[in-house]
Design a protein around this motif. Structure first.
Motif, PDB file in Angstrom:
ATOM      1  N   PHE A  89     -22.247  26.907 -16.735  1.00  0.00           N
ATOM      2  CA  PHE A  89     -21.355  27.002 -17.764  1.00  0.00           C
ATOM      3  C   PHE A  89     -21.699  25.995 -18.769  1.00  0.00           C
ATOM      4  N   THR A  90     -21.925  25.983 -19.776  1.00  0.00           N
ATOM      5  CA  THR A  90     -21.848  24.879 -20.761  1.00  0.00           C
ATOM      6  C   THR A  90     -21.113  25.233 -22.124  1.00  0.00           C
ATOM      7  N   PHE A  91     -20.000  24.865 -22.253  1.00  0.00           N
ATOM      8  CA  PHE A  91     -19.118  24.816 -23.517  1.00  0.00           C
ATOM      9  C   PHE A  91     -18.848  23.520 -24.063  1.00  0.00           C
ATOM     10  N   ASP A  95     -16.347  20.109 -23.646  1.00  0.00           N
ATOM     11  CA  ASP A  95     -16.816  19.295 -22.720  1.00  0.00           C
ATOM     12  C   ASP A  95     -17.101  19.761 -21.435  1.00  0.00           C
ATOM     13  N   ALA A  96     -17.394  21.013 -21.301  1.00  0.00           N
ATOM     14  CA  ALA A  96     -17.621  21.665 -20.153  1.00  0.00           C
ATOM     15  C   ALA A  96     -18.875  21.830 -19.918  1.00  0.00           C
ATOM     16  N   THR A 111      -9.982  22.018 -22.445  1.00  0.00           N
ATOM     17  CA  THR A 111      -8.946  22.347 -23.431  1.00  0.00           C
ATOM     18  C   THR A 111      -9.794  22.677 -24.570  1.00  0.00           C
ATOM     19  N   ALA A 112      -9.067  23.912 -25.229  1.00  0.00           N
ATOM     20  CA  ALA A 112      -9.757  24.371 -26.292  1.00  0.00           C
ATOM     21  C   ALA A 112      -9.805  23.579 -27.524  1.00  0.00           C
ATOM     22  N   PRO A 113     -10.799  23.209 -28.222  1.00  0.00           N
ATOM     23  CA  PRO A 113     -11.120  22.151 -29.461  1.00  0.00           C
ATOM     24  C   PRO A 113     -10.085  23.122 -30.605  1.00  0.00           C
TER      25      PRO A 113
END
Ligand SMILES: [Cu+2]
Length: 136
Positions: A89-91, A95-96, A111-113
């Motif tokens: 899982f890349t978001f 930064d995930a 944390t949601a940007p």
């Protein structure tokens, strides 16, 4: 301390009433048992705190291709991999970047940007396993 004494007195009175209610309610015991069966609350995107999200990989596909997040809120995503090959899982905007071994689970927090629309994907199968995270 007269106030404390009064509070305890009230508590004792409430307990006595509750005990009396239990003892005398034989006729509608079934009804009160049914009332205790409450549905669990499902938490989606909320205000502060840690919000739980779920994502499952199966057949080299995500079961969910869109998430709605609140800017600045923290999230913990549990990724379940039901396949016999590794996923990820890349978001990037959050930064995930979390690998998920075959037939295992992994959790990743982010944390949601700022508000906007961002892609997420499995870096090993980017064309088959991708989705959109909408932050408001
Ligand atoms: Cu994958």
């Amino acid at each position: 301390m007269p106030r404390r004494g009064m509070v305890i007195g009230v508590l004792v009175g409430v307990l006595a009433l509750a005990a009396a209610g239990c003892g005398g309610g034989d006729d509608n015991g079934g009804a009160s048992a049914a009332a205790t069966t409450a549905a669990p609350a499902t938490t989606a995107a909320g205000g502060g705190g840690d919000n739980e999200l779920q994502l499952t990989a199966s057949g080299t596909a995500w079961d969910t291709t869109s998430f709605d997040l609140k800017a600045g809120s923290s999230y913990t995503l549990e990724v379940t991999n039901q396949d016999s090959l590794e996923h990820n899982f890349t978001f990037a905007a959050g930064d995930a970047n979390q690998d998920v071994e075959a037939n295992e689970d992994a959790k990743v927090s982010f944390t949601a940007p700022a508000a906007g629309s961002y892609p997420f994907l499995c870096k090993y199968h980017p064309s088959a396993m991708k989705g959109t995270i909408t932050v408001t």
